[in-house]
Scaffold this motif. Structure first.
Motif, short mmCIF file in Angstrom:
data_model
loop_
_atom_site.label_atom_id
_atom_site.label_comp_id
_atom_site.label_asym_id
_atom_site.label_seq_id
_atom_site.Cartn_x
_atom_site.Cartn_y
_atom_site.Cartn_z
N ALA A 1 0.38 -1.65 -0.11
CA ALA A 1 0.07 0.11 -0.13
C ALA A 1 1.19 0.96 0.21
CB ALA A 1 -1.02 0.42 1.26
N ARG A 2 1.74 1.44 0.82
CA ARG A 2 3.37 2.40 0.79
C ARG A 2 3.93 2.31 -0.32
NH1 ARG A 2 5.32 1.03 5.01
NH2 ARG A 2 6.78 -0.26 4.13
N ARG A 3 3.98 1.74 -1.14
CA ARG A 3 4.09 1.03 -2.71
C ARG A 3 3.59 2.13 -3.59
NH1 ARG A 3 6.07 -3.20 -3.29
NH2 ARG A 3 4.13 -3.71 -4.07
N ARG A 4 2.60 1.97 -3.78
CA ARG A 4 1.27 2.47 -4.37
C ARG A 4 1.25 3.65 -4.59
NH1 ARG A 4 -0.72 -2.80 -2.90
NH2 ARG A 4 -1.79 -2.13 -1.09
N ALA A 5 0.97 4.54 -2.98
CA ALA A 5 0.55 5.54 -2.38
C ALA A 5 1.45 6.58 -3.03
CB ALA A 5 0.03 5.66 -0.96
N LEU A 6 3.00 5.74 -2.77
CA LEU A 6 3.97 6.63 -3.24
C LEU A 6 4.32 7.04 -4.89
CD1 LEU A 6 7.12 5.93 -0.99
CD2 LEU A 6 5.73 7.82 -1.08
N GLY A 7 3.93 5.92 -5.64
CA GLY A 7 3.68 6.06 -7.12
C GLY A 7 2.74 6.78 -7.90
N ALA A 8 1.21 6.63 -6.74
CA ALA A 8 0.20 7.59 -7.32
C ALA A 8 0.62 9.10 -7.36
CB ALA A 8 -0.52 7.02 -6.69
N ALA A 9 1.35 9.09 -5.63
CA ALA A 9 1.97 10.92 -5.73
C ALA A 9 3.00 11.02 -6.69
CB ALA A 9 2.36 10.89 -4.87
N LEU A 10 3.43 10.21 -7.11
CA LEU A 10 4.83 10.80 -8.11
C LEU A 10 4.80 10.62 -9.84
CD1 LEU A 10 7.91 9.23 -6.07
CD2 LEU A 10 7.72 11.31 -6.32
N ALA A 11 3.35 10.20 -9.45
CA ALA A 11 2.83 10.63 -10.94
C ALA A 11 1.78 11.35 -11.13
CB ALA A 11 2.17 8.67 -11.46
N GLY A 12 1.80 11.81 -9.60
CA GLY A 12 0.19 13.24 -9.78
C GLY A 12 0.74 14.35 -9.69
N PRO A 13 0.36 14.55 -7.58
CA PRO A 13 0.75 15.76 -6.91
C PRO A 13 2.55 16.07 -6.67
CG PRO A 13 -0.47 14.11 -6.19
CD PRO A 13 -0.04 13.56 -7.33
N LEU A 14 3.19 14.79 -6.94
CA LEU A 14 4.08 15.49 -6.60
C LEU A 14 4.99 14.84 -7.41
CD1 LEU A 14 4.41 13.58 -2.89
CD2 LEU A 14 4.78 15.98 -2.96
N GLU B 1 -5.35 5.59 -0.18
CA GLU B 1 -5.70 3.92 -1.43
C GLU B 1 -5.62 4.65 -3.10
OE1 GLU B 1 -3.56 0.61 -1.98
OE2 GLU B 1 -3.50 2.05 -0.35
N PRO B 2 -4.70 4.31 -3.55
CA PRO B 2 -4.92 4.28 -5.55
C PRO B 2 -6.22 3.34 -5.37
CG PRO B 2 -2.49 4.69 -4.63
CD PRO B 2 -3.89 4.22 -3.33
N ALA B 3 -6.55 3.45 -5.99
CA ALA B 3 -8.24 2.77 -6.31
C ALA B 3 -7.53 1.52 -7.69
CB ALA B 3 -9.13 2.99 -7.80
N PRO B 4 -7.88 -0.30 -7.42
CA PRO B 4 -6.87 -0.85 -8.38
C PRO B 4 -7.49 -0.54 -9.71
CG PRO B 4 -8.51 -1.81 -6.57
CD PRO B 4 -9.00 -0.60 -6.42
N ALA B 5 -6.70 -1.17 -10.47
CA ALA B 5 -6.78 -0.37 -11.95
C ALA B 5 -6.23 -1.48 -12.78
CB ALA B 5 -6.26 0.44 -12.43
#
Length: 252
Positions: A145-158, A178-182
């Motif tokens: 979950a931590r890796r997914r959250a960081l990945g979403a942040a670095l592909a978006g707001p960060l 938490e990023p939704a499954p896709a």
């Protein structure tokens, strides 16, 4: 596809490095070593690494290698155990561009392009993320979950290619979910990784798992994250699991 060399970052602060040679090129290598904190020594000293910048390096390289020293020989890739990349410095972020000694000019040209693309404040973002590690671990105790959250942040707001305010990481932590499954599905036009679209390449770089038809070549799968699961299958899964997954097939 095999790697021509394994890129690594070596901490040289206070450590001896042999430098043999005089003149402009040797002086440039000395400045680089000193910038990395190395202790520059002569051939007689004990060291694990050496840089040789002379006209006839062969006998020197033979002597050093006999002692187990790894050698970089300027303008002689055939006599190099390691090469020195072109460097983009956004302390503590370092981006190294290497060509295995084939073309220093090409590496320098790529470095110049990256200097323009990478924001000056990138190091500040890295330090802010490091300082936020305890808070990030509390927010997402499970590593996936931590890796997914960081990945979403670095592909978006960060996004690391943007300039950010000093409180950008704290603001993200306050609002992050938490990023939704896709599951992204791609029909590939060819087996050449150079033909991947930007969207396809980004998805492969971010996906936690790659589902693929057996005929999808390894050259494409190698563009995925090293730690992403590769799962051969005949059809896209009904349930792809948490985070981002990619399904690949060849276009018919």
């Amino acid at each position: 596809m095999s790697l021509a060399a394994l890129p690594i970052f070596v901490k040289l602060a206070g450590r001896p490095v042999i430098l043999i040679g005089t003149g402009e090129i040797a002086d440039a290598k000395r400045r680089l070593l000193e910038r990395a904190g190395a202790r520059v020594v002569d051939e007689a000293a004990a060291a694990a690494l050496a840089i040789v910048a002379v006209e006839a390096p062969e006998p020197i390289v033979v002597r050093l290698r006999a002692r187990g020293v790894l050698v970089n020989t300027v303008d002689r890739p055939d006599l190099c155990d390691f090469t020195l990349p072109a460097i983009v410095d956004r302390d503590p972020v370092l981006v190294a561009v290497g060509t295995g000694g084939v073309s220093a000019g090409l590496a320098a040209a790529l470095r110049q392009r990256l200097e323009v693309v990478l924001p000056v404040g990138l190091g500040g973002l890295a330090r802010a993320l490091a300082a936020a590690k305890p808070a990030i671990r509390r927010r997402w105790p499970e590593s996936g979950a931590r890796r997914r959250a960081l990945g979403a942040a670095l592909a978006g707001p960060l996004d690391p290619l943007w300039e950010h305010e000093e409180d950008a990481v704290a603001t993200w932590l306050a609002d992050a979910a938490e990023p939704a499954p896709a599951l992204l599905r791609f029909a590939l036009a060819s087996g050449d990784p150079d033909d991947l679209s930007l969207r396809q390449a980004r998805a492969l770089a971010q996906a936690e798992r790659v589902y693929h038809r057996p005929e999808v070549p390894n050259a494409i799968l190698d563009r995925a994250r090293a730690d992403a699961a590769r799962i051969a299958c005949e059809a896209a899964p009904a349930a792809s699991g948490t985070g981002l997954s990619v399904y690949l097939e060849m276009a018919r």
